[in-house]
Design a protein around this motif. Structure first.
Motif, PDB file in Angstrom:
ATOM      1  N   ALA A   1      -7.525  -0.747  -3.056  1.00  0.00           N
ATOM      2  CA  ALA A   1      -8.196  -0.121  -1.914  1.00  0.00           C
ATOM      3  C   ALA A   1      -9.322  -1.003  -1.385  1.00  0.00           C
ATOM      4  O   ALA A   1      -9.551  -1.085  -0.171  1.00  0.00           O
TER       5      ALA A   1
ATOM      6  N   ARG B   1       0.826  -1.215   0.000  1.00  0.00           N
ATOM      7  CA  ARG B   1       0.000   0.000   0.000  1.00  0.00           C
ATOM      8  C   ARG B   1       0.859   1.265   0.000  1.00  0.00           C
ATOM      9  O   ARG B   1       0.637   2.176  -0.787  1.00  0.00           O
TER      10      ARG B   1
ATOM     11  N   TYR C   1     -10.679   8.304   5.853  1.00  0.00           N
ATOM     12  CA  TYR C   1     -10.175   8.244   4.479  1.00  0.00           C
ATOM     13  C   TYR C   1     -10.886   9.207   3.546  1.00  0.00           C
ATOM     14  O   TYR C   1     -10.413   9.461   2.430  1.00  0.00           O
TER      15      TYR C   1
ATOM     16  N   LYS D   1     -14.047   0.325   4.240  1.00  0.00           N
ATOM     17  CA  LYS D   1     -13.908   0.020   5.668  1.00  0.00           C
ATOM     18  C   LYS D   1     -15.273  -0.036   6.356  1.00  0.00           C
ATOM     19  O   LYS D   1     -15.511  -0.885   7.220  1.00  0.00           O
TER      20      LYS D   1
ATOM     21  N   SER E   1      -4.887  -8.047  -2.223  1.00  0.00           N
ATOM     22  CA  SER E   1      -3.994  -6.893  -2.345  1.00  0.00           C
ATOM     23  C   SER E   1      -2.668  -7.295  -2.982  1.00  0.00           C
ATOM     24  O   SER E   1      -2.103  -6.551  -3.793  1.00  0.00           O
TER      25      SER E   1
ATOM     26  N   GLN F   1      -7.620  -3.730   0.575  1.00  0.00           N
ATOM     27  CA  GLN F   1      -6.994  -3.156   1.766  1.00  0.00           C
ATOM     28  C   GLN F   1      -8.030  -2.886   2.855  1.00  0.00           C
ATOM     29  O   GLN F   1      -7.742  -3.006   4.048  1.00  0.00           O
ATOM     30  N   SER F   2      -9.242  -2.524   2.455  1.00  0.00           N
ATOM     31  CA  SER F   2     -10.286  -2.195   3.443  1.00  0.00           C
ATOM     32  C   SER F   2     -10.792  -3.424   4.192  1.00  0.00           C
ATOM     33  O   SER F   2     -11.578  -3.294   5.128  1.00  0.00           O
TER      34      SER F   2
ATOM     35  N   TYR G   1     -11.156   3.206  -0.165  1.00  0.00           N
ATOM     36  CA  TYR G   1     -10.740   2.501   1.049  1.00  0.00           C
ATOM     37  C   TYR G   1     -11.658   2.845   2.219  1.00  0.00           C
ATOM     38  O   TYR G   1     -12.073   1.961   2.985  1.00  0.00           O
TER      39      TYR G   1
END
Length: 446
Positions: free
Chosen positions: A138, A55, A395, A91, A114, A141-142, A87
Protein backbone atom coordinates in the motif's frame (compact mmCIF):
# COMPACT_ATOMS: atom_id res chain seq x y z
CA UNK A 1 15.83 33.17 -35.07
CA UNK A 2 14.93 30.42 -32.63
CA UNK A 3 13.01 31.61 -29.62
CA UNK A 4 14.28 30.84 -26.14
CA UNK A 5 11.78 28.02 -25.50
CA UNK A 6 13.06 26.15 -28.59
CA UNK A 7 16.70 26.68 -27.53
CA UNK A 8 16.09 25.41 -24.00
CA UNK A 9 14.33 22.35 -25.46
CA UNK A 10 17.71 21.09 -26.67
CA UNK A 11 19.11 21.08 -23.14
CA UNK A 12 18.71 17.75 -21.32
CA UNK A 13 19.01 19.15 -17.81
CA UNK A 14 16.00 19.46 -15.53
CA UNK A 15 14.70 23.03 -15.27
CA UNK A 16 12.63 24.08 -12.22
CA UNK A 17 9.01 25.14 -12.72
CA UNK A 18 9.71 28.66 -11.51
CA UNK A 19 12.52 29.36 -14.00
CA UNK A 20 11.77 32.40 -16.23
CA UNK A 21 10.94 31.71 -19.88
CA UNK A 22 9.99 33.48 -23.09
CA UNK A 23 6.34 32.50 -23.51
CA UNK A 24 6.19 32.68 -27.33
CA UNK A 25 5.97 29.46 -29.36
CA UNK A 26 7.16 28.58 -32.87
CA UNK A 27 5.58 25.82 -34.97
CA UNK A 28 8.39 23.36 -34.20
CA UNK A 29 7.92 23.88 -30.48
CA UNK A 30 4.15 23.45 -30.78
CA UNK A 31 4.65 20.17 -32.61
CA UNK A 32 7.00 18.90 -29.91
CA UNK A 33 4.61 20.10 -27.22
CA UNK A 34 1.80 18.06 -28.83
CA UNK A 35 4.04 15.00 -28.98
CA UNK A 36 4.99 15.26 -25.33
CA UNK A 37 1.39 15.78 -24.16
CA UNK A 38 0.31 12.49 -25.67
CA UNK A 39 3.49 10.71 -24.64
CA UNK A 40 2.79 11.71 -21.04
CA UNK A 41 -0.84 10.64 -21.44
CA UNK A 42 -0.28 7.12 -22.80
CA UNK A 43 2.68 6.47 -20.49
CA UNK A 44 0.73 7.32 -17.36
CA UNK A 45 -2.27 5.29 -18.58
CA UNK A 46 -0.25 2.11 -19.08
CA UNK A 47 1.87 2.79 -16.02
CA UNK A 48 -1.08 3.21 -13.67
CA UNK A 49 -2.81 0.19 -15.20
CA UNK A 50 0.24 -1.85 -14.23
CA UNK A 51 -0.09 -0.71 -10.62
CA UNK A 52 -3.50 -2.41 -10.66
CA UNK A 53 -1.92 -5.71 -11.74
CA UNK A 54 0.07 -5.81 -8.49
CA UNK A 55 -2.87 -4.65 -6.40
CA UNK A 56 -6.14 -6.20 -7.62
CA UNK A 57 -4.67 -9.71 -7.57
CA UNK A 58 -5.29 -10.07 -3.82
CA UNK A 59 -9.06 -9.65 -4.28
CA UNK A 60 -9.13 -12.59 -6.69
CA UNK A 61 -6.90 -14.69 -4.42
CA UNK A 62 -9.05 -14.22 -1.29
CA UNK A 63 -11.60 -17.02 -1.91
CA UNK A 64 -8.72 -19.43 -2.58
CA UNK A 65 -6.92 -18.32 0.59
CA UNK A 66 -10.13 -18.97 2.52
CA UNK A 67 -10.40 -22.50 1.11
CA UNK A 68 -6.71 -23.39 1.48
CA UNK A 69 -5.91 -21.84 4.85
CA UNK A 70 -9.35 -21.47 6.46
CA UNK A 71 -9.26 -17.69 6.81
CA UNK A 72 -12.60 -15.98 7.45
CA UNK A 73 -14.10 -12.97 5.66
CA UNK A 74 -13.40 -10.90 8.77
CA UNK A 75 -9.71 -11.86 8.88
CA UNK A 76 -9.17 -11.13 5.20
CA UNK A 77 -11.31 -8.00 5.53
CA UNK A 78 -8.88 -6.67 8.13
CA UNK A 79 -6.00 -7.00 5.64
CA UNK A 80 -8.09 -5.21 3.01
CA UNK A 81 -8.92 -2.40 5.43
CA UNK A 82 -5.33 -1.93 6.60
CA UNK A 83 -4.19 -1.82 2.97
CA UNK A 84 -6.72 0.85 2.02
CA UNK A 85 -6.14 2.98 5.11
CA UNK A 86 -2.38 2.84 4.64
CA UNK A 87 -2.84 3.63 0.96
CA UNK A 88 -5.08 6.60 1.74
CA UNK A 89 -2.66 8.13 4.24
CA UNK A 90 0.17 7.46 1.82
CA UNK A 91 -1.61 9.30 -0.99
CA UNK A 92 -1.81 12.45 1.12
CA UNK A 93 1.80 12.22 2.35
CA UNK A 94 3.08 11.41 -1.12
CA UNK A 95 0.91 14.18 -2.55
CA UNK A 96 3.02 16.60 -0.55
CA UNK A 97 6.32 15.09 -1.68
CA UNK A 98 5.27 14.56 -5.30
CA UNK A 99 4.56 18.29 -5.69
CA UNK A 100 8.26 18.80 -4.97
CA UNK A 101 9.63 15.83 -6.90
CA UNK A 102 10.24 14.78 -10.48
CA UNK A 103 7.25 12.63 -11.47
CA UNK A 104 9.44 10.38 -13.62
CA UNK A 105 11.48 9.14 -10.65
CA UNK A 106 8.67 9.22 -8.11
CA UNK A 107 6.21 7.03 -10.04
CA UNK A 108 8.89 4.59 -11.24
CA UNK A 109 10.14 4.03 -7.69
CA UNK A 110 6.61 3.21 -6.55
CA UNK A 111 6.11 0.56 -9.23
CA UNK A 112 9.48 -1.10 -8.54
CA UNK A 113 8.62 -1.29 -4.84
CA UNK A 114 5.15 -2.72 -5.46
CA UNK A 115 6.56 -5.38 -7.80
CA UNK A 116 9.12 -6.40 -5.18
CA UNK A 117 6.45 -6.83 -2.50
CA UNK A 118 4.39 -9.07 -4.80
CA UNK A 119 7.32 -11.46 -5.17
CA UNK A 120 7.20 -11.92 -1.39
CA UNK A 121 3.40 -12.39 -1.30
CA UNK A 122 3.71 -15.66 -3.20
CA UNK A 123 6.00 -17.05 -0.50
CA UNK A 124 3.65 -16.71 2.46
CA UNK A 125 0.96 -18.69 4.21
CA UNK A 126 0.32 -16.93 7.54
CA UNK A 127 -2.19 -14.13 8.01
CA UNK A 128 0.43 -11.88 9.64
CA UNK A 129 2.81 -12.44 6.71
CA UNK A 130 0.16 -11.50 4.16
CA UNK A 131 -0.96 -8.51 6.21
CA UNK A 132 2.57 -7.16 6.68
CA UNK A 133 3.64 -7.32 3.05
CA UNK A 134 0.28 -6.13 1.69
CA UNK A 135 0.55 -3.09 3.95
CA UNK A 136 4.03 -2.39 2.57
CA UNK A 137 2.51 -2.72 -0.91
CA UNK A 138 0.00 0.00 0.00
CA UNK A 139 2.88 2.38 0.74
CA UNK A 140 4.39 1.85 -2.70
CA UNK A 141 0.99 1.92 -4.42
CA UNK A 142 0.31 5.36 -2.92
CA UNK A 143 3.26 6.75 -4.92
CA UNK A 144 1.38 6.31 -8.23
CA UNK A 145 -1.51 8.76 -8.22
CA UNK A 146 -0.09 12.05 -6.81
CA UNK A 147 2.60 12.47 -9.52
CA UNK A 148 -0.02 11.71 -12.18
CA UNK A 149 -2.26 14.47 -10.82
CA UNK A 150 0.73 16.79 -11.03
CA UNK A 151 1.43 15.78 -14.63
CA UNK A 152 -2.17 16.10 -15.83
CA UNK A 153 -2.69 19.55 -14.35
CA UNK A 154 0.55 20.84 -15.88
CA UNK A 155 0.21 19.30 -19.35
CA UNK A 156 -3.54 19.91 -19.87
CA UNK A 157 -5.42 23.21 -19.48
CA UNK A 158 -8.42 23.67 -17.14
CA UNK A 159 -10.98 23.92 -19.95
CA UNK A 160 -9.98 20.49 -21.32
CA UNK A 161 -8.99 18.84 -18.05
CA UNK A 162 -12.31 17.09 -17.39
CA UNK A 163 -12.30 15.36 -20.79
CA UNK A 164 -8.60 14.48 -20.69
CA UNK A 165 -8.84 13.28 -17.08
CA UNK A 166 -11.77 11.09 -18.05
CA UNK A 167 -9.78 9.68 -20.95
CA UNK A 168 -6.79 9.01 -18.68
CA UNK A 169 -9.06 7.31 -16.17
CA UNK A 170 -9.29 4.30 -18.51
CA UNK A 171 -6.04 3.18 -16.86
CA UNK A 172 -8.07 1.95 -13.88
CA UNK A 173 -10.28 -0.15 -16.10
CA UNK A 174 -7.46 -1.55 -18.23
CA UNK A 175 -5.55 -2.72 -15.18
CA UNK A 176 -8.59 -3.82 -13.17
CA UNK A 177 -10.19 -5.80 -15.99
CA UNK A 178 -6.92 -7.49 -16.97
CA UNK A 179 -6.11 -8.65 -13.45
CA UNK A 180 -9.62 -10.00 -12.86
CA UNK A 181 -9.64 -12.00 -16.11
CA UNK A 182 -6.00 -13.04 -15.87
CA UNK A 183 -6.22 -14.11 -12.20
CA UNK A 184 -9.11 -16.49 -12.76
CA UNK A 185 -7.15 -18.51 -15.32
CA UNK A 186 -3.85 -18.37 -13.41
CA UNK A 187 -5.35 -19.54 -10.10
CA UNK A 188 -7.27 -22.39 -11.75
CA UNK A 189 -4.53 -23.55 -14.16
CA UNK A 190 -1.34 -22.79 -12.18
CA UNK A 191 -1.60 -21.70 -8.53
CA UNK A 192 -2.60 -18.81 -6.32
CA UNK A 193 1.11 -17.99 -5.84
CA UNK A 194 1.48 -17.33 -9.57
CA UNK A 195 -1.16 -14.60 -9.38
CA UNK A 196 1.44 -12.61 -7.44
CA UNK A 197 4.62 -13.73 -9.24
CA UNK A 198 3.54 -13.10 -12.84
CA UNK A 199 2.16 -9.55 -12.29
CA UNK A 200 5.34 -8.75 -10.36
CA UNK A 201 7.45 -9.67 -13.38
CA UNK A 202 5.25 -7.55 -15.65
CA UNK A 203 5.47 -4.59 -13.25
CA UNK A 204 9.25 -4.84 -13.12
CA UNK A 205 9.46 -4.64 -16.92
CA UNK A 206 6.93 -1.79 -17.03
CA UNK A 207 8.96 0.24 -14.53
CA UNK A 208 11.71 0.44 -17.16
CA UNK A 209 9.12 1.69 -19.66
CA UNK A 210 7.98 4.38 -17.21
CA UNK A 211 11.49 5.59 -16.58
CA UNK A 212 12.20 5.78 -20.30
CA UNK A 213 8.98 7.52 -21.37
CA UNK A 214 8.08 9.90 -18.55
CA UNK A 215 9.28 13.46 -18.02
CA UNK A 216 8.14 16.05 -15.48
CA UNK A 217 6.26 19.31 -16.19
CA UNK A 218 6.44 21.34 -19.45
CA UNK A 219 8.98 23.64 -17.80
CA UNK A 220 11.35 20.71 -17.29
CA UNK A 221 11.60 20.42 -21.09
CA UNK A 222 11.87 24.16 -21.70
CA UNK A 223 8.22 24.63 -22.73
CA UNK A 224 5.99 27.49 -21.57
CA UNK A 225 2.82 26.70 -19.53
CA UNK A 226 0.11 24.67 -21.25
CA UNK A 227 -2.17 27.73 -21.39
CA UNK A 228 0.23 29.26 -23.94
CA UNK A 229 0.07 26.12 -26.07
CA UNK A 230 -3.75 26.21 -25.95
CA UNK A 231 -3.91 29.93 -26.79
CA UNK A 232 -5.31 30.92 -23.42
CA UNK A 233 -4.24 33.89 -21.30
CA UNK A 234 -0.85 33.24 -19.74
CA UNK A 235 -1.22 32.48 -16.03
CA UNK A 236 -0.10 35.46 -14.00
CA UNK A 237 2.00 35.17 -10.92
CA UNK A 238 -0.17 35.06 -7.83
CA UNK A 239 0.36 35.54 -4.15
CA UNK A 240 0.16 31.77 -3.77
CA UNK A 241 3.27 31.23 -5.89
CA UNK A 242 5.45 32.66 -3.13
CA UNK A 243 3.64 31.15 -0.16
CA UNK A 244 5.64 29.00 2.26
CA UNK A 245 4.56 25.35 2.32
CA UNK A 246 2.96 25.62 5.75
CA UNK A 247 0.64 28.39 4.53
CA UNK A 248 -0.15 26.48 1.35
CA UNK A 249 -1.15 23.44 3.40
CA UNK A 250 -3.31 25.63 5.63
CA UNK A 251 -5.19 27.04 2.64
CA UNK A 252 -5.81 23.57 1.27
CA UNK A 253 -7.16 22.36 4.61
CA UNK A 254 -9.43 25.42 4.99
CA UNK A 255 -11.07 24.95 1.58
CA UNK A 256 -14.63 23.83 2.37
CA UNK A 257 -15.36 22.81 -1.22
CA UNK A 258 -12.39 20.46 -1.11
CA UNK A 259 -13.74 18.95 2.12
CA UNK A 260 -17.14 18.32 0.49
CA UNK A 261 -15.36 16.50 -2.33
CA UNK A 262 -13.28 14.53 0.19
CA UNK A 263 -16.36 13.29 2.06
CA UNK A 264 -18.18 12.49 -1.18
CA UNK A 265 -15.13 10.49 -2.25
CA UNK A 266 -15.11 8.58 1.03
CA UNK A 267 -18.61 7.26 0.41
CA UNK A 268 -17.95 6.71 -3.29
CA UNK A 269 -14.87 4.62 -2.58
CA UNK A 270 -16.68 2.61 0.03
CA UNK A 271 -18.90 1.41 -2.82
CA UNK A 272 -16.27 1.31 -5.55
CA UNK A 273 -13.61 -0.63 -3.64
CA UNK A 274 -16.26 -2.67 -1.86
CA UNK A 275 -17.50 -3.97 -5.21
CA UNK A 276 -13.93 -4.29 -6.53
CA UNK A 277 -12.85 -6.35 -3.50
CA UNK A 278 -15.91 -8.47 -2.73
CA UNK A 279 -17.57 -8.99 -6.14
CA UNK A 280 -15.50 -12.09 -7.05
CA UNK A 281 -16.40 -13.70 -3.73
CA UNK A 282 -20.08 -12.72 -4.07
CA UNK A 283 -20.27 -14.09 -7.61
CA UNK A 284 -18.60 -17.37 -6.69
CA UNK A 285 -21.08 -17.87 -3.85
CA UNK A 286 -23.86 -17.39 -6.42
CA UNK A 287 -22.52 -20.31 -8.44
CA UNK A 288 -19.98 -18.75 -10.83
CA UNK A 289 -16.63 -20.49 -11.38
CA UNK A 290 -13.46 -18.59 -10.53
CA UNK A 291 -12.86 -17.92 -14.24
CA UNK A 292 -16.45 -16.80 -14.84
CA UNK A 293 -16.40 -14.55 -11.77
CA UNK A 294 -13.24 -12.92 -13.14
CA UNK A 295 -14.97 -12.11 -16.43
CA UNK A 296 -18.08 -10.84 -14.63
CA UNK A 297 -16.01 -8.62 -12.33
CA UNK A 298 -14.07 -7.39 -15.37
CA UNK A 299 -17.36 -6.03 -16.74
CA UNK A 300 -17.42 -3.69 -13.73
CA UNK A 301 -14.00 -2.35 -14.71
CA UNK A 302 -14.52 -2.19 -18.47
CA UNK A 303 -17.67 -0.11 -18.08
CA UNK A 304 -15.61 2.57 -16.40
CA UNK A 305 -13.92 3.27 -19.74
CA UNK A 306 -17.09 4.92 -20.94
CA UNK A 307 -18.26 6.18 -17.56
CA UNK A 308 -15.17 8.26 -16.88
CA UNK A 309 -14.83 9.73 -20.37
CA UNK A 310 -18.54 10.55 -20.53
CA UNK A 311 -18.50 12.24 -17.12
CA UNK A 312 -15.51 14.38 -18.04
CA UNK A 313 -17.02 15.40 -21.38
CA UNK A 314 -20.41 16.27 -19.87
CA UNK A 315 -18.85 18.31 -17.06
CA UNK A 316 -16.76 20.31 -19.55
CA UNK A 317 -19.39 20.83 -22.25
CA UNK A 318 -22.82 20.65 -20.63
CA UNK A 319 -22.04 21.97 -17.15
CA UNK A 320 -19.18 24.30 -18.23
CA UNK A 321 -16.59 22.98 -15.79
CA UNK A 322 -18.91 22.20 -12.88
CA UNK A 323 -18.20 18.67 -11.61
CA UNK A 324 -20.74 18.46 -8.76
CA UNK A 325 -23.88 17.98 -10.90
CA UNK A 326 -22.32 15.10 -12.82
CA UNK A 327 -21.20 13.37 -9.63
CA UNK A 328 -24.67 13.75 -8.12
CA UNK A 329 -26.51 12.37 -11.16
CA UNK A 330 -24.18 9.39 -11.47
CA UNK A 331 -24.58 8.54 -7.78
CA UNK A 332 -28.37 8.46 -8.12
CA UNK A 333 -28.01 5.94 -10.95
CA UNK A 334 -25.57 3.92 -8.83
CA UNK A 335 -28.16 3.56 -6.07
CA UNK A 336 -30.61 2.01 -8.55
CA UNK A 337 -27.99 -0.36 -10.01
CA UNK A 338 -26.90 -1.61 -6.58
CA UNK A 339 -30.51 -2.31 -5.65
CA UNK A 340 -31.01 -4.32 -8.87
CA UNK A 341 -27.95 -6.50 -8.22
CA UNK A 342 -29.14 -7.10 -4.66
CA UNK A 343 -32.64 -8.32 -5.55
CA UNK A 344 -31.62 -10.37 -8.62
CA UNK A 345 -31.92 -14.13 -7.85
CA UNK A 346 -28.88 -16.39 -8.26
CA UNK A 347 -28.40 -18.22 -11.55
CA UNK A 348 -28.44 -15.29 -13.99
CA UNK A 349 -24.72 -14.90 -14.72
CA UNK A 350 -25.18 -12.76 -17.83
CA UNK A 351 -27.50 -10.34 -16.01
CA UNK A 352 -25.05 -10.18 -13.10
CA UNK A 353 -22.37 -9.11 -15.57
CA UNK A 354 -24.70 -6.55 -17.17
CA UNK A 355 -25.58 -4.96 -13.83
CA UNK A 356 -21.92 -4.92 -12.78
CA UNK A 357 -21.21 -3.18 -16.09
CA UNK A 358 -23.76 -0.49 -15.16
CA UNK A 359 -22.31 -0.15 -11.65
CA UNK A 360 -18.82 0.29 -13.09
CA UNK A 361 -20.03 2.99 -15.49
CA UNK A 362 -21.74 4.85 -12.66
CA UNK A 363 -18.87 4.49 -10.16
CA UNK A 364 -16.03 5.64 -12.37
CA UNK A 365 -17.77 8.80 -13.55
CA UNK A 366 -17.83 10.37 -10.07
CA UNK A 367 -14.31 9.12 -9.43
CA UNK A 368 -13.10 11.22 -12.36
CA UNK A 369 -15.08 14.17 -11.06
CA UNK A 370 -13.44 13.94 -7.65
CA UNK A 371 -9.95 14.18 -9.09
CA UNK A 372 -10.80 17.04 -11.44
CA UNK A 373 -12.75 18.93 -8.78
CA UNK A 374 -9.85 18.66 -6.34
CA UNK A 375 -7.52 20.10 -8.98
CA UNK A 376 -10.13 22.79 -9.79
CA UNK A 377 -10.56 23.93 -6.20
CA UNK A 378 -6.83 23.94 -5.43
CA UNK A 379 -3.98 25.57 -7.35
CA UNK A 380 -1.53 23.83 -9.68
CA UNK A 381 1.08 24.23 -6.99
CA UNK A 382 -1.05 22.18 -4.59
CA UNK A 383 -2.68 19.77 -7.07
CA UNK A 384 -0.84 16.72 -5.77
CA UNK A 385 -1.64 17.65 -2.17
CA UNK A 386 -5.32 18.29 -2.90
CA UNK A 387 -5.84 15.05 -4.83
CA UNK A 388 -3.84 13.25 -2.16
CA UNK A 389 -6.25 14.55 0.47
CA UNK A 390 -9.29 13.36 -1.48
CA UNK A 391 -7.52 10.04 -1.92
CA UNK A 392 -6.97 9.76 1.82
CA UNK A 393 -10.68 10.11 2.42
CA UNK A 394 -11.47 7.79 -0.47
CA UNK A 395 -9.40 5.03 1.03
CA UNK A 396 -10.78 5.69 4.48
CA UNK A 397 -14.08 4.66 2.91
CA UNK A 398 -12.43 1.79 1.03
CA UNK A 399 -11.01 0.51 4.33
CA UNK A 400 -14.47 0.61 5.87
CA UNK A 401 -15.69 -1.59 3.01
CA UNK A 402 -13.14 -4.23 4.00
CA UNK A 403 -13.70 -4.56 7.71
CA UNK A 404 -17.33 -3.43 7.39
CA UNK A 405 -18.33 -6.25 5.05
CA UNK A 406 -16.22 -8.64 7.11
CA UNK A 407 -18.34 -7.76 10.16
CA UNK A 408 -21.70 -7.55 8.38
CA UNK A 409 -21.48 -10.83 6.44
CA UNK A 410 -21.62 -13.28 9.40
CA UNK A 411 -24.75 -11.61 10.80
CA UNK A 412 -26.73 -10.14 7.90
CA UNK A 413 -25.20 -11.73 4.83
CA UNK A 414 -25.10 -10.07 1.43
CA UNK A 415 -28.40 -8.25 2.06
CA UNK A 416 -26.81 -6.28 4.89
CA UNK A 417 -23.77 -5.64 2.72
CA UNK A 418 -25.84 -4.19 -0.13
CA UNK A 419 -27.74 -1.93 2.25
CA UNK A 420 -24.37 -0.71 3.51
CA UNK A 421 -23.35 0.16 -0.06
CA UNK A 422 -26.69 1.79 -0.95
CA UNK A 423 -26.71 4.11 2.07
CA UNK A 424 -23.12 5.08 1.27
CA UNK A 425 -24.12 6.00 -2.28
CA UNK A 426 -26.95 8.18 -0.95
CA UNK A 427 -24.53 10.04 1.34
CA UNK A 428 -22.07 10.49 -1.53
CA UNK A 429 -24.77 12.01 -3.74
CA UNK A 430 -25.58 14.53 -1.01
CA UNK A 431 -22.01 15.80 -0.71
CA UNK A 432 -21.57 16.04 -4.48
CA UNK A 433 -24.72 18.20 -4.54
CA UNK A 434 -23.07 20.67 -2.12
CA UNK A 435 -20.58 21.60 -4.88
CA UNK A 436 -23.28 21.99 -7.56
CA UNK A 437 -22.50 25.62 -8.50
CA UNK A 438 -18.73 25.56 -8.01
CA UNK A 439 -15.93 25.27 -10.58
CA UNK A 440 -12.30 26.32 -11.09
CA UNK A 441 -11.77 30.05 -10.50
CA UNK A 442 -9.72 30.31 -13.69
CA UNK A 443 -12.78 29.39 -15.75
CA UNK A 444 -14.69 32.37 -14.39
CA UNK A 445 -12.18 34.70 -16.10
CA UNK A 446 -12.32 33.14 -19.58
Amino acid sequence: MQNSAARVLQQPNYIPDDAPRDETMCDATRSKYHYWRWRIMYTTIFGYATFYLVRGNFAMAMPTLENEFGYTTFQLGIIVSIFYWTYGIGKFVNGYFSDRSNARYFMTAGLVGSATVNYFMGLGSSLIFFGFFWTINACFQSMAWPPIARLLTHWFAPKELGTKWGFWNCSHQIGGALIFIFSGYVIQWISWQAVFYIPAIIATIMSLFLFNRLRDTPRSLGFPPVEVYKGLPTPKATEEDDLPQRELIRRVLENKLLWYVCIANMFLYLVRMGVFTWAPWFLQERGSSIIMSGWQAAAFELAGLGGGVCAGFVSDRLFHGRRGPVGFIYMLGLIVALFCLWILPAGYASIDALILFAIGFLVYGPQVMVGVAAADFASKKAAGMATGLTGTFGYLGAGLSGIGIGLIMPHWGWSGSFLFFIFSAIAGAFFFALTWHSRAKSLDHQ
